[in-house]
Design a protein around this motif. Sequence first.
Motif, PDB file in Angstrom:
ATOM      1  N   ARG A 289      10.856 -57.410 -39.366  1.00  0.00           N
ATOM      2  CA  ARG A 289       9.523 -56.838 -39.142  1.00  0.00           C
ATOM      3  C   ARG A 289       8.586 -57.164 -40.302  1.00  0.00           C
ATOM      4  NH1 ARG A 289      12.263 -52.025 -38.187  1.00  0.00           N
ATOM      5  NH2 ARG A 289      12.805 -51.658 -35.990  1.00  0.00           N
TER       6      ARG A 289
ATOM      7  N   ALA B  42      14.472 -42.092 -31.563  1.00  0.00           N
ATOM      8  CA  ALA B  42      13.937 -41.957 -30.212  1.00  0.00           C
ATOM      9  C   ALA B  42      14.918 -41.315 -29.249  1.00  0.00           C
ATOM     10  CB  ALA B  42      13.505 -43.329 -29.685  1.00  0.00           C
TER      11      ALA B  42
ATOM     12  N   SER C 220       7.595 -49.378 -26.917  1.00  0.00           N
ATOM     13  CA  SER C 220       8.876 -49.899 -26.440  1.00  0.00           C
ATOM     14  C   SER C 220      10.022 -48.946 -26.728  1.00  0.00           C
ATOM     15  CB  SER C 220       9.156 -51.268 -27.072  1.00  0.00           C
ATOM     16  OG  SER C 220       9.536 -51.136 -28.446  1.00  0.00           O
ATOM     17  N   TYR C 221       9.845 -48.068 -27.717  1.00  0.00           N
ATOM     18  CA  TYR C 221      10.869 -47.058 -28.028  1.00  0.00           C
ATOM     19  C   TYR C 221      10.714 -45.815 -27.161  1.00  0.00           C
ATOM     20  CZ  TYR C 221      10.867 -49.845 -32.383  1.00  0.00           C
ATOM     21  OH  TYR C 221      10.874 -50.868 -33.314  1.00  0.00           O
TER      22      TYR C 221
ATOM     23  N   ARG D 227      16.889 -55.990 -39.172  1.00  0.00           N
ATOM     24  CA  ARG D 227      15.747 -55.613 -38.344  1.00  0.00           C
ATOM     25  C   ARG D 227      14.557 -55.231 -39.229  1.00  0.00           C
ATOM     26  NH1 ARG D 227      18.509 -52.392 -34.369  1.00  0.00           N
ATOM     27  NH2 ARG D 227      18.279 -50.641 -35.797  1.00  0.00           N
TER      28      ARG D 227
ATOM     29  N   TYR E 226       7.708 -43.840 -26.996  1.00  0.00           N
ATOM     30  CA  TYR E 226       6.827 -42.825 -27.566  1.00  0.00           C
ATOM     31  C   TYR E 226       5.472 -42.786 -26.872  1.00  0.00           C
ATOM     32  CZ  TYR E 226       9.973 -42.208 -31.541  1.00  0.00           C
ATOM     33  OH  TYR E 226      11.061 -41.919 -32.330  1.00  0.00           O
TER      34      TYR E 226
ATOM     35  N   LYS F  54      12.560 -45.913 -34.082  1.00  0.00           N
ATOM     36  CA  LYS F  54      13.490 -46.513 -33.123  1.00  0.00           C
ATOM     37  C   LYS F  54      14.792 -45.720 -33.032  1.00  0.00           C
ATOM     38  CE  LYS F  54      16.106 -50.750 -32.209  1.00  0.00           C
ATOM     39  NZ  LYS F  54      15.719 -50.876 -30.779  1.00  0.00           N
ATOM     40  N   ILE F  55      15.366 -45.378 -34.191  1.00  0.00           N
ATOM     41  CA  ILE F  55      16.678 -44.727 -34.148  1.00  0.00           C
ATOM     42  C   ILE F  55      16.579 -43.245 -33.800  1.00  0.00           C
ATOM     43  CG2 ILE F  55      17.648 -46.384 -35.773  1.00  0.00           C
ATOM     44  CD1 ILE F  55      17.495 -44.244 -37.905  1.00  0.00           C
TER      45      ILE F  55
ATOM     46  N   LEU G  35       8.820 -47.778 -38.435  1.00  0.00           N
ATOM     47  CA  LEU G  35       9.230 -48.248 -37.110  1.00  0.00           C
ATOM     48  C   LEU G  35      10.743 -48.134 -36.917  1.00  0.00           C
ATOM     49  CD1 LEU G  35       6.927 -51.388 -36.744  1.00  0.00           C
ATOM     50  CD2 LEU G  35       6.797 -49.284 -35.407  1.00  0.00           C
ATOM     51  N   GLU G  36      11.488 -48.409 -37.953  1.00  0.00           N
ATOM     52  CA  GLU G  36      12.948 -48.306 -37.838  1.00  0.00           C
ATOM     53  C   GLU G  36      13.379 -46.870 -37.590  1.00  0.00           C
ATOM     54  OE1 GLU G  36      16.931 -49.953 -37.945  1.00  0.00           O
ATOM     55  OE2 GLU G  36      14.914 -50.742 -37.572  1.00  0.00           O
TER      56      GLU G  36
ATOM     57  N   GLN H  92       5.491 -51.724 -30.431  1.00  0.00           N
ATOM     58  CA  GLN H  92       6.834 -51.321 -30.859  1.00  0.00           C
ATOM     59  C   GLN H  92       7.084 -49.851 -30.565  1.00  0.00           C
ATOM     60  OE1 GLN H  92       9.403 -53.492 -32.415  1.00  0.00           O
ATOM     61  NE2 GLN H  92       7.974 -54.706 -31.185  1.00  0.00           N
ATOM     62  N   PHE H  93       6.148 -48.998 -30.941  1.00  0.00           N
ATOM     63  CA  PHE H  93       6.308 -47.569 -30.650  1.00  0.00           C
ATOM     64  C   PHE H  93       6.498 -47.328 -29.154  1.00  0.00           C
ATOM     65  CE2 PHE H  93       3.790 -46.274 -34.677  1.00  0.00           C
ATOM     66  CZ  PHE H  93       4.936 -45.897 -35.343  1.00  0.00           C
TER      67      PHE H  93
END
Length: 457
Positions: free
Chosen positions: A54, A287, A83-84, A50, A86, A284-285, A280-281, A80-81
């Motif tokens: 990106r 969140a 979609s998580y 992933r 935020y 994501k984790i 971003l990773e 992206q943010f």
Amino acid sequence: MPKNAIKLMLATGLILSSAPAAVDAAPTIPNQNADHAFDNKVIKKISGDRLYERVNLLSQSPREAGTEGEYRAVQYIQDQFESYGYNTELQPFTFQDWDEGVSSIVINNTVFNGDVQAFTGSVNATVKSKLEFVGLASSEEVTDSVKGKIALIERGSISFYEKVQNVINKGAAGVIMFNREGEEGNDFGYTYEGQNIPVVAINREEGLSLVNQLNSEEVNAEIAVQGAGTIDKISYNVIATMQPHKNKDNGQIVTIGAHHDSVAGGPGANDDASGVSGVLELAKIMAKTPIDTELRFMTFGAEEKGLLGSYHYASTLSEDEVNRIAAHFQMDMIGSRDSGDLIMFTPDGEKNLVTDLGAAAGARVAEVVEYGQLGRSDHVPFFERGIPSALFIHAPLEPWYHSPEDTVDKISKDKLKETTEIIGAAVYQIARPDTPALINARVAPGPVHYEFDDRPL
């Protein structure tokens, strides 16, 4: 007690309760097994594939600040943010950039066919005169014979300022500079206030051809710079905020950043699509991970123009926010297969909370990370506001730093993943709900010995 020392102890659980009842309690015992267990909640979710994908997506084209390429990257990062889950803010800011205008050269009444680029800061003017080669334009090489002439200069050895000033001091009317050995193109060079002659750049092959021509005949030249000057452009910071559980909020903030812009003409896979992918990773984790600390994930614009985005962001922080920010982690160039090992740089070369946590996390995840001294990235504006900050980067840098060859095929998934794991483990050490720790919580990180590394970038 200094504010940063309080931040360090609060964030790592090293402040002990001052209540009388705590005096007879058992001493804190760092529990590395417990820390490993907590680390695994975060790092086992980090995906090298992933992260790499990106970087690949972001580095399809240059992302120079103030361009459409940067704005496309900003939109992607914001999407992206969001979609998580935020709350995400675009923070625009205006900066001045250089428009090189149109430059040209005529040699012995024949239009020069090569690419010509004005130095940043060059005056707009047209000059006709004889051409004289002055080598590297050291003070020893430049003589009175250059008065009224256009100086042909080779790049290298001394600064642009010194080269241009040395020929100005002898009365030169203009400058043509060609690139040094091993460097391609003509995208280089800037003049300073008071250096009021037109200065243009050409590539090395074309410059050496002019040197050879001068060896066989007199050369008359004309250089013209038109329309060069500063223009206003807009760049953006992207900020995503994760609030802690309302019943567990300890009032602390941790910020994690990277810069999304690249140099002109460079796809910027490592510099710094790699850092953006890491941010971003972790967003994501984290969140859906329980925390007691506010987390702010951010990417900055116009880093390559002088850290402009991070300076803008830091200037908007209130004193209350500054006092509550326990740490800033900066991720810049974290994925090149051809760079050196990971290091943590601080602007003053001193350890702080971020390096302490980074070294400890490295020991748990991979190996102890050493620290050194360096500014030149977006940790500096945070440091200048009194926030413990460090830059995580691999050094020495790869050979294609700031070049069109900074492409995704030179990115290491392993380096991307390991660096993101280390920073993720360090951030979670602060943000997990059982820290700050009281004396009997047994969750303080174990002390780790790490040393200063006088490593060049």
